[in-house]
Scaffold this motif. Structure first.
Motif, PDB file in Angstrom:
ATOM      1  N   GLY A 127     112.716  69.562 -64.544  1.00  0.00           N
ATOM      2  CA  GLY A 127     113.625  68.880 -65.588  1.00  0.00           C
ATOM      3  C   GLY A 127     114.334  67.340 -65.333  1.00  0.00           C
ATOM      4  N   TYR A 128     113.557  66.769 -64.436  1.00  0.00           N
ATOM      5  CA  TYR A 128     114.222  65.550 -64.133  1.00  0.00           C
ATOM      6  C   TYR A 128     113.212  64.344 -64.963  1.00  0.00           C
ATOM      7  N   GLN A 129     114.061  63.281 -65.097  1.00  0.00           N
ATOM      8  CA  GLN A 129     113.418  62.309 -65.789  1.00  0.00           C
ATOM      9  C   GLN A 129     113.020  61.088 -64.906  1.00  0.00           C
ATOM     10  N   LYS A 192     119.573  64.244 -64.537  1.00  0.00           N
ATOM     11  CA  LYS A 192     118.904  64.530 -63.321  1.00  0.00           C
ATOM     12  C   LYS A 192     117.741  63.519 -63.539  1.00  0.00           C
TER      13      LYS A 192
END
Ligand SMILES: [Zn+2]
Lengths: 348, 807
Positions: A127-129, A192
């Protein structure tokens, strides 16, 4: 000689010749000569008109039997000869299957990109960018907002290429985090992020130093982020990058932008912790720096450090590649010798 | 920082803790120990020898034949080449069978005919670094104390029965740049309280420091605290062995007793001191001030320094006598004749010390401590201790009192933190009792009330100033291994690549599929290369202090870097090279002192050498313009760009072949170019025929894209017609094919060039172009008549407009 005897002789003679025939043309000639309109069988049948009514059907039946036998044998021989012909043709087409195939020329992705993409994909799955930023930075973002005011002794830790007094080549990808923190709207959820990219230090190039290298840094900010979350995240990371059996350990360290700060060791993937040349006999390899984001860093980005907190970590893909593949000279990554670039084909 | 294990045992018992175990534990709890060195490792059979006699070797002008008592019944004969050997000395002897440093084995032997049973050693030969050996022994053998017992191992006499821990100290832990600081740290780790011996100082009641000196500090920020003591009637001499050994193993060269004591105190307390020869100060006035610009000062290394207002100087009221915290002056240093010592203990502004030491490239034990901070709690104690040692070892008399200006912050700082906060940050369930116990081990007194801790931080831990610092202290002593671990639980959000990132990855994939490998070249290059192959105007961006001219300027194109890569490969006989690079170029948009640069993502490629290698089936084929163009066309097709791509001849692109270069347009916007590099460029980069392209990838990313829409697979057959045209050689394919499309009617689906001929069979100035036209109707089967009608229309129009001859 009567017709019966003639037929019997004809059959015997024909069968023998057909048995002996060995090519399709001769076989066809035999078929025409025995069964054709000018053949001996037709001739026999023509002589039947002179026979008695009693004899005629018997000879007729015999003649039919002789024709059927000859026909059947010709068909069988034809099938056999055709198969032989095909088999011969295939045998003639046989190749040396050990000869090399036609080469397919495909380019290779740079080993550093491979490592960076692997890390990106792992963190995207959590779920990180992935966020990038300028490589030429302002002193303010590169240093001051990272809790490194001018004249901070830790600025010596990273000698910097300045362009003007305020503009420099970024020494780490942390300024991307500062910029992102400034912009982030926490009412829309936690932050995140992962920021990979090229960084620069004022260093002389040699086997272990490069003025240009890469970094990947991660940052998570929310209301209830703990150091245990950091530890868990880095465990997942170490296992993904270096294998399922890897363990990590944290050691206290110092970075101006985190407090507490820890250095992260990964159990040696080469010797499984027994001690070898890769881990210099310790069983552990220093691979990451990380820690709890320093309250000053949050405050300077306009985030209330009494409400929000989080962790940050960073590592160098160059070092990872050197360790993972035993590359002995960091300059290989930037000289682009094709014999080097093409060594990292195997994608497992 | 080199830490002697034996020295630590002066503060508490280290029973049961080996140096290696200590090193490991320290690394895991706070301070990284880079190495643990056992000083006597690899050495053996090295003993004390007493030189009974030394007579010159008859066949040599520099050797001496020595009779040496090595603790055996008979003296041993050893031939020695050291210039300073003499009867009566106690020396280091390597016996036959000994191993000295560098794993050198000593054997019994003969030197110019004389038996030599071993060797008399210098300090270098038993492992001491040149830079710590006292000058008097630098060129010869070292002398041991007179009470050394012949035959005994030399290691205790040289302090080598010890292990040294090499600490790598981060800027926040400057408190461990002293033995006492390290003792507190080790004490916290093992839960021991270090014991420090009280310093006894006898001051002369009849003489006061006021009789000698008066100090003035111009600006309290430069020197918040400045003290001076005076010790008179000293005898300058060599220091005793214990002191020399301690200094040498800490990496400091012994000089004389007074200077050695200041260094010893620096090691013990982390407090730099400076000793002046009082008489040579020639004043009773000491003034601390900023230097004047251009003021000259002779430092004790013999260099004359030109000072600036960044530098704090100690003056005798007239001229500088020391660069504060960095280095003393040559004219006031302690010398053999010194009788009265003025001993400075002070605090100086860290920033100024840092700038001064950096400006003069004078990084010293003292300046590095002032830069990182000093324990303000022991400035006076360090001075007292030094004075007492000078009295003891240099037989001096300490006059009473301290001349002091300003004050040190000696009282503890109080910091509050809650149990809940600690556990919230660490993710732990540590109890209040555990936290109190941890603070106690660290020597922080703590009051706790319902989960709120009031913690008193002693001045020796000036690095601790906020809550987070206390959390770190708790975490490291509690142990990071005991921390739980899990993934963060947050509001979930999808992670994905941005469109930009996805397009970049797709570009990589396409180009690799086309046979080009990814290169990552240097961003910094020469000013000339930075400005080659540019696609827009911009001033170059240069570094203020480049490491070299070759890496001085930020690139404004990718090609010159790729051509450097081709050069590198070709020079190594890799003649077939196909590389691409995706990366940023750096343009100046406005004044770079005010704004960031314009960083633009580019994609570029180079191809040289063979595209098909000679093998058992194929003849080799060199790469050419159309091989490269195919790659570019395919790449551009992969983006689904809405606007049409066209190629326009580019005859004046610098560095490019004037007849083999095309600009690439997307609609009306120029994206970049492709072609063959100019022969001059070939020569410059020492490469062969090379084809290149470079495009503004950012413009492609930002351009409008066509969504993929499924097209029905045609149910009806297509029809093909061929046409061969004899045309003027100046007419270009792009004109013809575009024209055919325009005139071919709604059923014309494809125009494909299948042959070009130019030569003997046709008239000069003409060429033959042959095309296949493909017609298709999605709704019905095309009739011959329909196709013929369209085809004839095309032919007619071609004749009219281009004056072609249909062949
Ligand atoms: Zn290992």
């Amino acid at each position: 000689m009567d017709l019966k005897s003639k037929l019997a002789e004809l059959k015997q003679q024909a069968m023998k010749k057909i048995e002996e025939v060995n090519d399709l043309t001769a076989l066809n000639e035999l078929r025409v000569s025995y069964l054709g309109k000018k053949g001996p069988l037709t001739e026999v049948l023509r002589g039947m008109k002179d026979l008695s009514a009693e004899e005629r059907p018997k000879v007729g039946a015999l003649a039919n039997e002789v024709r059927d036998s000859i026909t059947a044998l010709i068909e069988a021989q034809k099938e056999r000869l055709e198969l032989e012909k095909i088999n011969q043709a295939l045998a003639d087409e046989a190749l040396d299957v050990t000869l090399p195939g036609n080469p397919v020329s495909i380019g290779e992705r740079h080993v550093l990109t491979q490592i960076i993409e692997e890390i990106e994909d792992l963190f995207i799955s959590m779920g990180y960018q992935i966020i990038e930023g300028p490589e030429v930075e302002q002193d303010q973002y590169n240093f001051e907002m990272m809790n490194l005011p001018k004249n901070h002794p830790a600025r010596d830790m990273q000698d910097t290429f300045y362009i003007t007094d305020e503009l420099l080549l970024r020494t780490h990808t942390s300024p991307v985090q500062a910029r992102t923190m400034e912009q982030h709207d926490f009412s829309k959820g936690p932050l995140k992020m992962l920021s990979p990219g090229r960084v620069y230090r004022r260093d002389s190039d040699d086997a272990t130093h490069s003025h240009q290298f890469h970094q990947v840094e991660g940052l998570v900010i929310d209301k209830h982020i703990t150091m245990a979350d950091l530890k868990g995240t880095l465990e997942v990371f170490a296992k993904k990058l270096f294998g399922e059996d890897r363990e990590i350990r944290l050691r206290p360290s110092y970075f101006p932008f985190t407090e507490p700060s820890v250095e992260v060791d990964v159990s040696c993937f080469k010797c499984n912790g027994q001690g070898c040349n890769v881990c210099k006999g310790t069983g552990w390899i220093e691979i990451l720096g990380s820690g709890v984001v320093h309250p000053n860093v949050l405050e300077m980005a306009g985030i209330d450090s009494t409400v929000y907190g989080g962790f940050a970590f960073g590592l160098g893909p160059d070092r990872v590649a050197m360790l993972k593949y035993g590359v002995d000279d960091i300059r290989h990554f930037y000289q682009n010798d094709v014999r080097f670039l093409n060594q990292f084909k195997v994608k497992g | 920082m080199y830490v002697s294990y034996q020295w630590l045992t002066e503060y508490f018992s280290m029973d049961g803790i080996t140096p290696d175990a200590l090193g490991d534990k320290m690394s895991r709890t706070g301070i990284e120990v880079e190495d643990v060195v056992t000083l006597s490792e690899g050495l053996k059979k090295i003993v004390v020898g007493h030189v009974l006699s030394a007579v010159p070797h008859p066949d040599s002008d520099h050797l001496n034949i020595c009779q040496v008592n090595v603790g055996e019944e008979e003296p041993s004969q050893i031939v020695c080449g050291a210039p300073n050997v003499a009867a009566g000395q106690h020396v280091i002897v390597a016996l036959p069978g000994a191993r000295i440093t560098g794993n050198v084995k000593i054997k019994k032997g003969k030197m110019r005919g004389e038996v030599s049973n071993g060797m008399i050693c210098s300090l270098q030969e038993v492992g001491f670094d040149d830079k710590v050996i006292p000058k008097a022994y630098a060129e010869g053998i070292y002398l041991l104390p007179e009470d050394a017992i012949p035959g005994d191992s030399v290691f205790p006499y040289l302090g080598m029965d010890d292990a040294i821990l090499e600490l790598s100290i981060t800027p926040n832990r400057a408190d461990a740049l002293s033995m006492r600081g390290v003792a507190h740290e080790v004490g916290a780790i093992y839960d021991k309280k270090p014991q420090f011996k009280a310093v006894e100082l006898n001051e002369a009641p009849d003489d006061s420091v006021q009789n000698y000196v008066k100090v003035a500090v111009e600006n309290a920020e430069d020197a918040p605290f400045y003290t001076m003591r005076v010790i008179k009637n000293v005898t300058i001499a060599e220091s005793p062995a214990w002191l020399k050994n301690k200094l040498m193993h800490a990496g400091i060269r012994p000089i004389n007793n007074v200077v050695d004591i200041t260094n010893y105190i620096l090691l013990e307390y982390g407090q730099p001191l400076h000793a002046f020869d009082y008489d040579r100060l020639a004043t009773k006035e000491i003034a601390v001030r900023r230097a004047q610009a251009g003021e000259k000062f002779l430092t004790l290394d013999g260099e004359e320094r030109s000072l600036s207002s960044e530098n704090i100087v100690i003056t005798n009221g007239q001229e500088p006598v020391a660069l504060a915290g960095v280095m003393g002056g040559l004219t006031t240093e302690i010398v053999d004749e010194t009788v009265t010592v003025a001993l400075e203990a002070a605090l100086f502004n860290p920033t100024s010390v840092r700038k001064t030491s950096k400006a003069f490239n004078l990084r010293s034990e003292s300046s590095s401590r002032f830069e990182k901070g000093i324990n303000q709690g022991t400035v006076e104690e360090a001075s007292r201790h030094a004075a007492s040692l000078i009295a003891e070892l240099a037989e001096g008399t300490v006059v009473s009192g301290v001349e002091a200006v300003g004050a040190a912050k000696t009282s503890p700082v109080e910091l509050d933190i809650t149990l809940e906060r600690i556990n919230h940050i660490l993710g732990t369930a540590i109890t209040a009792e555990e936290v109190v116990a941890i603070f106690d081990r660290l020597g922080f007194t703590t009051k706790e009330q319902e989960g709120l801790f009031q913690v008193c931080i002693p001045p020796r831990r000036w690095d601790i100033s906020i809550e987070a610092d206390l959390v770190e202290e708790v975490a490291r002593i509690y142990g990071y291994d005991r921390l739980p671990s899990h993934l963060p639980v947050t509001e979930s959000q999808p992670g994905k690549l941005s469109q930009q990132q996805q397009i970049i990855r797709n570009t990589r994939g396409y180009l690799e599929g086309a046979g080009l490998s990814q290169a990552i070249s240097y961003v910094l290059t020469t000013p000339k290369k930075a400005q080659a192959y540019m696609m827009r105007a911009s001033e170059p961006t240069k570094l203020l202090m480049p490491m070299s001219e070759d890496r001085s300027t930020l690139r404004m194109n990718l090609l010159s870097g790729l051509l450097d890569d081709v050069h590198y490969n070709v020079a190594r006989k890799n003649t077939d090279v196909a590389l691409y690079e995706i990366g940023r170029v750096f343009y100046q948009s406005e004044d770079p002192s005010q704004t960031l640069l314009h960083e633009e993502e580019h994609v570029a490629g180079v191809m040289t050498g063979l595209t098909v290698e000679n093998d058992w089936q194929h003849a080799k084929k060199a790469t050419d313009f159309f091989v490269l163009k195919g790659v570019v066309e395919g790449l551009l097709a992969s983006y689904g760009l809405k606007e049409a791509v066209k190629y326009v001849p580019m005859t004046e692109k610098e560095g490019m072949h004037p007849g083999r270069t095309a600009a690439i347009y997307l609609g009306e916007k120029e994206l970049g170019f492709l072609g063959q590099i100019h022969p001059f460029a070939q020569k410059e980069y020492e490469v062969g025929e090379t084809y290149v392209f470079e495009m503004n990838l950012q413009a492609i990313i930002d351009a409008a894209k066509e969504a993929v829409v499924y097209q029905t697979i045609p149910k009806y057959p297509e029809m093909k017609r061929d046409i061969a045209l004899l045309v003027d050689e100046a007419i270009q394919h792009q004109e013809l094919s575009q024209f055919i499309y325009e005139k071919g009617g709604r059923f014309l689906k494809d125009v494909k060039l299948f042959d070009i001929y130019q030569g003997e069979k046709i008239e000069a100035g003409k060429k033959s172009m042959a095309y296949t036209l493909t017609f298709l109707n999605n709704e019905a089967t095309l009739t011959d008549e329909e196709v013929t009608l369209a085809f004839d229309k095309v032919q007619k129009a071609l004749i009219e407009v281009f004056a072609v001859t249909i062949r």
